[in-house]
Design a protein around this motif. Structure first.
Motif, short mmCIF file in Angstrom:
data_model
loop_
_atom_site.label_atom_id
_atom_site.label_comp_id
_atom_site.label_asym_id
_atom_site.label_seq_id
_atom_site.Cartn_x
_atom_site.Cartn_y
_atom_site.Cartn_z
N GLU A 167 0.90 -1.22 0.05
CA GLU A 167 -0.19 0.08 0.05
C GLU A 167 0.67 1.30 -0.12
O GLU A 167 0.64 2.16 -0.83
CB GLU A 167 -0.98 -0.03 1.32
N LYS A 227 -3.84 1.65 -6.50
CA LYS A 227 -4.68 1.00 -5.35
C LYS A 227 -5.89 0.46 -6.03
O LYS A 227 -6.20 -0.65 -5.45
CB LYS A 227 -4.91 2.20 -4.65
N TYR A 287 -15.47 4.27 -1.14
CA TYR A 287 -15.66 3.28 -0.30
C TYR A 287 -14.27 2.45 -0.20
O TYR A 287 -13.53 2.40 1.01
CB TYR A 287 -16.85 2.25 -0.49
N TYR A 288 -13.76 1.98 -1.16
CA TYR A 288 -12.64 1.24 -1.01
C TYR A 288 -11.36 2.08 -1.05
O TYR A 288 -10.17 1.50 -0.44
CB TYR A 288 -12.58 0.10 -2.33
N GLN A 290 -10.72 4.26 0.91
CA GLN A 290 -10.62 4.24 2.38
C GLN A 290 -10.41 3.17 3.22
O GLN A 290 -10.28 2.91 4.27
CB GLN A 290 -12.04 4.85 3.02
N ARG A 291 -10.34 1.94 2.55
CA ARG A 291 -10.13 0.64 3.29
C ARG A 291 -9.11 -0.17 2.70
O ARG A 291 -9.35 -1.17 1.71
CB ARG A 291 -11.60 -0.19 3.22
N GLU A 293 -7.04 -2.22 3.98
CA GLU A 293 -6.92 -3.70 4.30
C GLU A 293 -7.82 -4.72 3.30
O GLU A 293 -7.64 -5.75 2.99
CB GLU A 293 -7.49 -3.91 5.72
N GLU A 294 -9.08 -4.02 3.07
CA GLU A 294 -9.97 -5.03 2.16
C GLU A 294 -9.49 -4.88 0.78
O GLU A 294 -9.64 -5.99 0.13
CB GLU A 294 -11.45 -4.18 2.35
N ARG A 295 -9.01 -4.04 0.36
CA ARG A 295 -8.45 -4.07 -0.86
C ARG A 295 -7.25 -4.92 -1.18
O ARG A 295 -7.15 -5.72 -1.78
CB ARG A 295 -7.81 -2.87 -1.32
N ARG A 297 -6.57 -7.37 0.93
CA ARG A 297 -7.15 -9.10 1.09
C ARG A 297 -7.63 -9.42 -0.39
O ARG A 297 -7.32 -10.70 -0.79
CB ARG A 297 -8.19 -9.02 2.02
#
Length: 327
Positions: A167, A227, A287-288, A290-291, A293-295, A297
């Protein structure tokens, strides 16, 4: 198994990926292209025009010894490949034939009609119908019958490795580096104009192959630095970007392909789908972004899934599995 691989001299993603995958599995002496294609033996082209290249080799061109082959593959829905096949059809009529239709058109052989080779195509299939048809743009409603047509989407080459980026290493927020046709792409680029870092990273209108700033392996390295990578259909639903993005370890938001893709990526586990209207595109990007960790994963899961099911060697294994049923 020894395969005569009838190829187009033009680069063709489905054809070239299949050829390289088959050579990896069977060895170059058991997969012989016709006519001889210098790009398969010498590293003359950059990605993605080098997808058929396996390793440096100097095999002599085939001079018409067709009896020794177990299987014939017509590798592309391109007129020059069809013409080669047509010329030798009389001497291979007793051989099983696999046709790889990697064209954009959803009709079998549809690109032959677009490229003004329909008469020759119809003449060929009247003389000898194909035993197996592998169709990139496989639409279940069109292709479920007859039972010799199978989905055969693009893949990613087993022999191209790109370092994934953390990241902190990723330098671009949101990218779509592609032409603005068909209309969904133009709509997306207009929506993205002035948002995120799109204007500065090249996610803009009026892009074309001749003006791309990112080419060859550098393009894949830059894709790995994003990203979020966006994917929209092109001439067909299946795009190389759909496979490149997970291959380089980046997170993808994509239209859901309307073609059949065995072992496809799953929503929320590997990728995120956006609506064809693009009405939810900005919300999902916001949404993504800001996330992380979800991206990360999902990108990690998608890369693992691709390496399990969607390398070109996996497509080659599928060809061989189907071919064994007709030999």
């Amino acid at each position: 198994m020894k395969i005569l691989f009838i190829c187009s001299k033009e680069f063709d993603y489905a054809q070239d990926l299949a050829y390289s995958g088959l050579v990896k599995i069977l060895g170059r002496h058991n997969v012989v292209e016709y006519p001889w294609n210098i790009k398969y033996h010498l590293p003359l082209k950059e990605y993605p025009k080098n997808l058929g290249y396996h390793s440096l080799s100097f095999r002599l061109p085939l001079l018409g010894q067709f009896d020794s082959f177990d299987l014939i593959i017509l590798g592309a829905v391109k007129p020059d490949a069809l013409h080669t096949y047509s010329k030798i059809l009389s001497v291979i009529k007793n051989k099983p034939v696999v046709f790889i239709d990697g064209g954009d058109d959803d009709k079998v052989g549809g690109d032959f009609y677009r490229l003004k080779a329909s008469n020759e195509f119809e003449n060929v299939i009247q003389q000898k119908p194909f035993d197996i048809i592998l169709k990139r743009e496989y639409i279940p409603a069109l292709h479920d019958k007859p039972g010799n047509i199978f989905p055969f989407p693009f893949s990613f080459p087993y022999n191209i490795g790109i370092k994934t980026q953390t990241e902190q290493e990723k330098k671009y927020e949101v990218s779509f580096w592609g032409r603005q046709w068909p209309p969904v792409r133009e709509k997306a680029l207009k929506i993205l104009s002035g948002r995120y870092d799109c204007d500065t990273n090249g996610t803009i209108l009026n892009q074309d192959f001749s003006t791309y700033k990112r080419k060859g392996k550098f393009y894949l390295e830059e894709l790995a630095a994003c990203k979020i990578v966006l994917n929209f259909r092109g001439g067909g639903w299946d795009t190389m970007r759909y496979w490149e993005t997970p291959a380089v370890g980046s997170f993808m938001i994509s239209q859901r392909p309307k073609i059949s893709i065995p072992n496809n990526f799953e929503e929320g586990k590997h990728v995120v789908w956006c609506d064809d209207s693009l009405d939810d595109l900005i919300d999902k990007i916001d949404y993504y972004l800001q996330r992380p960790e979800e991206r990360e994963r999902m990108a990690r899961n998608a890369k693992e899934h691709l390496e399990t099911y969607h390398l070109n060697t996996k497509r080659a294994e599928f060809i061989l599995e189907k071919a064994r049923g007709i030999l």
